[in-house]
Each structure stands twice: as structure tokens, then as C-alpha cells.
Scaffold this motif. Structure first.
Motif, mmCIF file in Angstrom:
data_model
loop_
_atom_site.group_PDB
_atom_site.id
_atom_site.type_symbol
_atom_site.label_atom_id
_atom_site.label_comp_id
_atom_site.label_asym_id
_atom_site.label_seq_id
_atom_site.Cartn_x
_atom_site.Cartn_y
_atom_site.Cartn_z
ATOM 1 N N LYS A 154 4.123 -0.756 -4.628
ATOM 2 C CA LYS A 154 3.551 -1.968 -4.152
ATOM 3 C C LYS A 154 2.592 -1.644 -2.961
ATOM 4 C CE LYS A 154 5.679 -5.131 -6.712
ATOM 5 N NZ LYS A 154 5.123 -5.935 -7.629
ATOM 6 N N LEU A 155 2.865 -0.681 -2.410
ATOM 7 C CA LEU A 155 1.916 -0.122 -1.354
ATOM 8 C C LEU A 155 0.435 -0.177 -1.716
ATOM 9 C CD1 LEU A 155 4.024 2.648 0.521
ATOM 10 C CD2 LEU A 155 3.644 0.417 1.518
ATOM 11 N N LEU A 156 0.122 0.092 -3.069
ATOM 12 C CA LEU A 156 -1.230 0.274 -3.705
ATOM 13 C C LEU A 156 -1.863 -1.046 -3.468
ATOM 14 C CD1 LEU A 156 -0.409 2.471 -6.985
ATOM 15 C CD2 LEU A 156 -1.174 3.127 -4.632
ATOM 16 N N LEU A 157 -1.113 -2.176 -3.168
ATOM 17 C CA LEU A 157 -1.843 -3.381 -2.945
ATOM 18 C C LEU A 157 -2.410 -3.646 -1.672
ATOM 19 C CD1 LEU A 157 1.090 -5.891 -4.307
ATOM 20 C CD2 LEU A 157 -1.159 -5.305 -5.515
ATOM 21 N N LEU A 158 -2.048 -2.573 -0.726
ATOM 22 C CA LEU A 158 -2.663 -2.588 0.494
ATOM 23 C C LEU A 158 -3.987 -1.699 0.382
ATOM 24 C CD1 LEU A 158 0.331 -1.728 2.795
ATOM 25 C CD2 LEU A 158 -0.628 -3.965 2.310
ATOM 26 N N ALA A 159 -4.277 -0.957 -0.645
ATOM 27 C CA ALA A 159 -5.245 0.072 -0.695
ATOM 28 C C ALA A 159 -6.693 -0.661 -0.517
ATOM 29 C CB ALA A 159 -5.196 0.545 -1.937
ATOM 30 N N PRO A 160 -7.027 -1.975 -1.105
ATOM 31 C CA PRO A 160 -8.379 -2.371 -1.042
ATOM 32 C C PRO A 160 -8.669 -2.474 0.591
ATOM 33 C CG PRO A 160 -7.419 -3.352 -2.777
ATOM 34 C CD PRO A 160 -6.176 -2.556 -2.346
ATOM 35 N N GLY A 161 -7.687 -3.074 1.370
ATOM 36 C CA GLY A 161 -8.017 -3.401 2.835
ATOM 37 C C GLY A 161 -8.106 -2.161 3.700
ATOM 38 N N ILE A 162 -7.240 -1.129 3.206
ATOM 39 C CA ILE A 162 -7.382 0.007 3.739
ATOM 40 C C ILE A 162 -8.514 0.794 3.809
ATOM 41 C CG2 ILE A 162 -6.465 2.339 3.956
ATOM 42 C CD1 ILE A 162 -3.519 1.151 3.671
#
Length: 297
Positions: A154-162
């Protein structure tokens, strides 16, 4: 025969692959069997396809909203792996599956639940899991419950913002979260499905270490070689950010906020259950992030 519900999802797919690696016959269910077959073929590389060919799953059409299709799909099955995506219809779909399993004489159900599956849980999805667990207890079918914590995937959902801004938004403060790789959940599920001495238990599943969001962003920054910042928001601010900026539906944004608020009041600490079930240490968050670092660049 083991029937896998939610075979197209993260935990269902991971369990399917873990059972295939053991050579265990499985039956994977989907509303779109053709799409599932294509997904499974793509997910396995050539050597793996050759090695797992004798245990490739039987794929059947089934719709969790259609009791007749579930009964047809469960016919002749001895065990059921039950995991459905979180959402407004999850409880109804899982209850439908239990009724079909009762009708078809299924002998053992492994359900993926949640850590706080209690009637008064502050997390709505967890209250739904409690209702399903209650029905399982009254069904007369021997049941094993898996209670995984937050999925690393689920941390991959943060990838675009990062990748775009180097920022993670959170409402957890310095509270820590247990992260577990879904591949480890799949291995744990395969263990309880193939080793009768493990059935009947309730198993919390965590990784080896809990991380706060500041610790997570520090680790990501170290791996990426650039600073990543954690912006701490209030619950309502985070909900607004998730719905307006991240495009989450309201129920999902509410779920994320509820989970983060629960972590602030109920300390999450690692557990060794996964090691005991699989015989090895769980995958680390550092290894997972390193494996997927290209997604965060």
C-alpha cells in the motif's frame, strides 16, 4: 481442492502463488476469469511458469453477489481462502461466501481479517470483519483467522507524491505502524491451509519492525539520496487531502484516517507469529522499498 476468493487481489494472489510453489491444487475465482488468467500468466516469469505448471490454478467464474455462482464454484472444494477487497459491499459478499460454503460442505475456511476486528472498533472496516468472524463462529465450519497489519504494497500509493514533491502526508504523528509484505501473508496462509495442526487459530501478522511516518520518510530519503518530508495533518485535513488531491473515494479516505488515528491510541508492536508459521523472518521494509525504489524516483 482449495478455493481462493479474491484471487485477483493482493492477498489472494499472493496466497495463490505460495500454494502453487508448494504444488497444491487450487481453484481461483473471478467475475472476469479471462482477465485473471492473463494476470496470472503475466505475473509468473518463464522459469516459474515451467516449474509451477503442474500446480497452475483452475480458474472459475464466480460473483460474490450471486449465491448460485458461488455454490457452483465451491462444489467439491474442501477448503476456502476468503479475502475480499475492503469496501461498502465487503461484509455482504463475505457472508454470501460463508453461506455457500456451508451449503457445499466446505471443511475449513481461512479468513483474512483485521487486527482490531471488534464490535466497538473505531475503524468501520474492522467492525465489518467482526461481523463476518461472528458468522463464521456460528457456521460450524472450522475457521482460521489471519489478522495482518498494514500492507507494505500500500506504500506504493505514496509513490506519485514522493516522486513529484518529496512529501508524505499523515495524521499519525510519531505513532508507529506495523508493515507486512503481502507475499509473507501469502506464505502464512499457505502454511495454515496445508498444515492441519495450524488450523483453528487466530494469527496476527506483522513485519519485523514498526515504523512511524517520520522514520519511513527518513528511510526513503536515505535510499533515494534526497530529502523526503513528512507533513503531519489533523484527521479532517488528511481526509480532505486524500479526497481532493489523491482522488480517494470518501469511504476509503475515512478508512485511512481511522486506521491512522487508531495507531495513535493503540501501540503497534511487531509479533513473531509470521516467523513461527513460515519458519523464516519476514521481509523487511528496507528490502521492499529497495525493490520498488524506481517507483519513488
Amino acid at each position: 481442492m482449495i478455493v481462493i476468493m479474491g484471487a485477483a487481489g493482493a492477498t489472494g494472489g499472493a496466497t495463490l502463488h505460495s500454494l502453487a510453489a508448494l504444488g497444491v491444487p487450487t481453484r481461483a475465482l473471478s467475475r472476469d476469469p479471462g482477465r485473471l488468467a492473463a494476470t496470472l500468466a503475466t505475473a509468473l516469469d518463464r522459469p516459474a511458469r515451467d516449474r509451477l505448471a503442474p500446480a497452475r490454478p483452475e480458474i472459475r467464474p464466480a460473483d460474490a453477489a450471486d449465491a448460485q455462482s458461488l455454490r457452483a464454484a465451491f462444489h467439491g472444494a474442501r477448503q476456502l481462502f476468503l479475502t475480499m477487497a475492503n469496501g461498502p459491499h465487503q461484509v455482504r459478499y463475505e457472508l454470501n461466501a460463508i453461506e455457500a460454503a456451508v451449503d457445499c460442505g466446505v471443511e475449513h475456511i481461512v479468513k483474512v481479517s483485521a487486527p482490531a476486528a471488534e464490535p466497538d472498533s473505531p475503524v468501520a472496516v474492522s467492525r465489518g470483519h467482526h461481523l463476518v468472524e461472528e458468522r463464521l463462529r456460528s457456521s460450524g465450519i472450522p475457521t482460521t483467522v489471519l489478522r495482518p497489519y498494514a500492507f507494505m504494497q500500500k506504500l506504493l500509493l505514496l509513490a506519485p507524491g514522493i516522486a513529484a514533491a518529496g512529501v508524505v502526508h499523515s495524521a499519525m504523528g510519531t505513532a508507529r505502524c506495523n508493515y507486512v509484505d503481502v507475499r509473507d501473508i501469502g506464505d502464512a496462509a499457505a502454511a495454515v491451509l496445508t498444515r492441519p495442526e495450524l488450523s483453528g487459530g487466530t494469527y496476527p501478522l506483522t513485519g519485523g519492525r514498526a515504523y512511524s511516518h517520520p522514520e519511513l520518510t527518513a528511510l526513503l530519503g536515505e535510499l533515494l539520496g534526497r530529502p523526503i518530508h513528512c507533513v503531519d495533518l489533523g484527521p479532517s485535513e488528511l481526509h480532505a487531502h486524500l479526497t481532493t488531491r489523491a482522488g480517494m473515494p470518501d469511504w476509503l479516505a475515512t478508512h485511512v484516517v481511522e486506521i491512522q488515528q487508531l495507531a495513535r491510541v493503540r501501540r503497534e508492536t511487531p509479533d513473531d507469529t509470521l516467523h513461527r508459521l513460515t519458519g523464516r523472518a519476514p521481509r523487511t521494509l528496507e528490502a521492499f522499498l529497495t525493490e520498488n525504489l524506481h517507483r519513488f524516483r
